[in-house]
Design a protein around this motif. Sequence first.
Motif, mmCIF file in Angstrom:
data_model
loop_
_atom_site.group_PDB
_atom_site.id
_atom_site.type_symbol
_atom_site.label_atom_id
_atom_site.label_comp_id
_atom_site.label_asym_id
_atom_site.label_seq_id
_atom_site.Cartn_x
_atom_site.Cartn_y
_atom_site.Cartn_z
ATOM 1 N N LYS A 1 67.058 43.395 89.400
ATOM 2 C CA LYS A 1 67.448 44.174 88.215
ATOM 3 C C LYS A 1 68.061 43.272 87.151
ATOM 4 C CE LYS A 1 68.239 48.531 90.652
ATOM 5 N NZ LYS A 1 69.273 49.488 91.108
ATOM 6 N N ILE A 2 68.846 42.303 87.578
ATOM 7 C CA ILE A 2 69.476 41.413 86.590
ATOM 8 C C ILE A 2 68.413 40.506 85.961
ATOM 9 C CG2 ILE A 2 71.105 39.481 86.302
ATOM 10 C CD1 ILE A 2 72.972 40.968 88.214
ATOM 11 N N ARG A 3 67.490 40.026 86.787
ATOM 12 C CA ARG A 3 66.441 39.159 86.227
ATOM 13 C C ARG A 3 65.623 39.909 85.185
ATOM 14 N NH1 ARG A 3 63.798 37.904 90.732
ATOM 15 N NH2 ARG A 3 65.643 37.043 91.707
ATOM 16 N N LYS A 4 65.388 41.212 85.440
ATOM 17 C CA LYS A 4 64.552 41.991 84.503
ATOM 18 C C LYS A 4 65.363 42.634 83.387
ATOM 19 C CE LYS A 4 61.365 43.436 88.048
ATOM 20 N NZ LYS A 4 62.071 44.255 89.012
ATOM 21 N N ALA A 5 66.683 42.469 83.396
ATOM 22 C CA ALA A 5 67.508 43.115 82.369
ATOM 23 C C ALA A 5 67.038 42.686 80.980
ATOM 24 C CB ALA A 5 68.977 42.737 82.551
ATOM 25 N N ARG A 6 67.086 43.652 80.056
ATOM 26 C CA ARG A 6 66.616 43.351 78.711
ATOM 27 C C ARG A 6 67.569 42.364 78.024
ATOM 28 N NH1 ARG A 6 65.598 48.141 74.481
ATOM 29 N NH2 ARG A 6 65.999 46.841 72.669
ATOM 30 N N THR A 7 67.006 41.411 77.301
ATOM 31 C CA THR A 7 67.816 40.496 76.491
ATOM 32 C C THR A 7 67.051 40.252 75.204
ATOM 33 O OG1 THR A 7 66.748 38.649 77.595
ATOM 34 C CG2 THR A 7 68.941 39.243 78.387
ATOM 35 N N ASP A 8 67.593 39.372 74.360
ATOM 36 C CA ASP A 8 66.828 38.980 73.174
ATOM 37 C C ASP A 8 66.329 37.551 73.378
ATOM 38 O OD1 ASP A 8 69.052 37.327 72.613
ATOM 39 O OD2 ASP A 8 70.058 39.010 71.640
ATOM 40 N N ALA A 9 65.700 36.992 72.366
ATOM 41 C CA ALA A 9 65.034 35.695 72.544
ATOM 42 C C ALA A 9 65.948 34.494 72.268
ATOM 43 C CB ALA A 9 63.806 35.634 71.644
ATOM 44 N N GLU A 10 67.109 34.748 71.661
ATOM 45 C CA GLU A 10 68.008 33.644 71.298
ATOM 46 C C GLU A 10 68.761 33.119 72.518
ATOM 47 O OE1 GLU A 10 68.415 32.633 68.011
ATOM 48 O OE2 GLU A 10 66.710 33.979 67.701
ATOM 49 N N PRO A 11 69.199 31.878 72.507
ATOM 50 C CA PRO A 11 70.096 31.409 73.571
ATOM 51 C C PRO A 11 71.459 32.097 73.459
ATOM 52 C CG PRO A 11 69.698 29.658 71.960
ATOM 53 C CD PRO A 11 68.862 30.821 71.535
ATOM 54 N N LEU A 12 72.289 31.976 74.478
ATOM 55 C CA LEU A 12 73.633 32.569 74.414
ATOM 56 C C LEU A 12 74.455 31.859 73.335
ATOM 57 C CD1 LEU A 12 74.080 32.895 78.227
ATOM 58 C CD2 LEU A 12 74.519 34.770 76.631
ATOM 59 N N PRO A 13 75.261 32.609 72.588
ATOM 60 C CA PRO A 13 76.069 31.978 71.539
ATOM 61 C C PRO A 13 77.242 31.212 72.167
ATOM 62 C CG PRO A 13 76.663 34.281 71.739
ATOM 63 C CD PRO A 13 75.512 34.052 72.691
ATOM 64 N N GLY B 1 74.867 28.354 74.364
ATOM 65 C CA GLY B 1 73.829 27.376 74.044
ATOM 66 C C GLY B 1 72.683 27.376 75.057
ATOM 67 N N GLN B 2 72.911 27.954 76.244
ATOM 68 C CA GLN B 2 71.838 27.990 77.251
ATOM 69 C C GLN B 2 70.969 29.241 77.086
ATOM 70 O OE1 GLN B 2 73.178 27.482 81.288
ATOM 71 N NE2 GLN B 2 74.921 26.224 80.676
ATOM 72 N N GLY B 3 69.778 29.200 77.636
ATOM 73 C CA GLY B 3 68.910 30.380 77.663
ATOM 74 C C GLY B 3 69.414 31.370 78.712
ATOM 75 N N PHE B 4 68.762 32.550 78.755
ATOM 76 C CA PHE B 4 69.241 33.581 79.671
ATOM 77 C C PHE B 4 68.879 33.323 81.126
ATOM 78 C CE2 PHE B 4 69.874 36.032 75.810
ATOM 79 C CZ PHE B 4 71.070 36.674 76.103
ATOM 80 N N ALA B 5 67.836 32.537 81.373
ATOM 81 C CA ALA B 5 67.345 32.428 82.759
ATOM 82 C C ALA B 5 68.434 31.906 83.701
ATOM 83 C CB ALA B 5 66.112 31.535 82.815
ATOM 84 N N GLY B 6 69.070 30.805 83.324
ATOM 85 C CA GLY B 6 70.101 30.229 84.188
ATOM 86 C C GLY B 6 71.322 31.126 84.264
ATOM 87 N N PHE B 7 71.691 31.740 83.145
ATOM 88 C CA PHE B 7 72.843 32.632 83.134
ATOM 89 C C PHE B 7 72.597 33.839 84.033
ATOM 90 C CE2 PHE B 7 75.097 36.280 81.133
ATOM 91 C CZ PHE B 7 76.380 35.888 81.482
#
Length: 335
Positions: free
Chosen positions: A218-230, A266-272
Amino acid sequence: MQRVFSGIQPSGIPTLGNYLGAIRNWVALQAEHDCLYCVVDLHAITTWQEPETLRQQTRELAAAIIACGVDPERHILFHQSAVPAHARLAWIFNCVARIGWLNRMTQFKDKAGKDREAASAGLYVYPNLMAADILAYHATRVPVGDDQKQHLELANDIAQKFNHDYATPFFPLIEPLIMPEAARVMSLRDGTKKMSKSDPSDQSRINLGDDADAIAGKIRKARTDAEPLPSDPEGLEGRAEARNLVGIYGALAGMTPAAVLAEYGGQGFAGFKDALAALTVAKLTPIGAETKRLLADPGYIDRLLFDGAARAGAIANPIVAEAERLVGFLQRPSV
Ligand code: AMP
Ligand code: TRP
């Protein structure tokens, strides 16, 4: 000592939102208060519940609350229907609260949906019963998520009007206790909607009983946007989904959003998301396992809830009897 009261509806499996927004706070308050925690089955039937499912969910919710750390022996855990004082006081409050007050309740508008005429009368007077739940114990501190704030303000209006109409300061004012960091956990599919056990999509929420695979999925599929984390919380402005995931991480790790972003900005969502999934699994799967263990003995939870109800009734009965006397009902003669 100030008394704490809170309730939760057995209308589904409790979610991470219930845990972070309410139950975790229930656990913390036990150290310094006398606490009553109530599975509000009377509230649940304001919308249709399949009877056998309601019975099972009442038990599962009670078991989950204990698994989260509520101590049913030092404090009181019970189901609402077993203490008739709630319904007795709610009737009096139906006659104290004004229709105009109830018309302003946003939860009624949300839950009744478009066809308000078809909603149950119970759904409409739901906040009066909630006020009765709390005031039947003269409880003053009420830990809830921020969606319940309006109901607690109404409860205070009812208490004040009762005190005014019957010319005695009988009911105390109550104080909402809202955890700022997790006041509102949002849906994983839509960052503008709160995470709810009644959302039709199971992907929108993390349930306290979910196993490690379900949580991670569920967390992997959670909706996000395309930007890296601020890199700081201001950068979450207008990014509801990112804000929600950062908030959940912070609430589970005991970190501020700024501290979370100092690490992941600064990182993308995948690792977070991987880190968030690992953290959530570590915090929730022991709760799920303990809930299962408690439910394995079929009579255990029922005995515990009825024992809690007897202790709750012993507190509420004299208070509600006094409210009935103030209203002008006959008192039972002493024999
Ligand atoms: P309910 O699930 O509506 O019976 O709510 C039980 C308790 O959990 C209440 O105190 C709610 O305010 C709290 N709660 C429910 N959903 C959330 C959420 N998504 N975020 C924070 N608190 C919540
Ligand atoms: N209305 C609350 C909810 O949906 C549940 C509730 C019922 C409650 N009675 C209460 C919460 C008394 C606090 C105190 O979340």
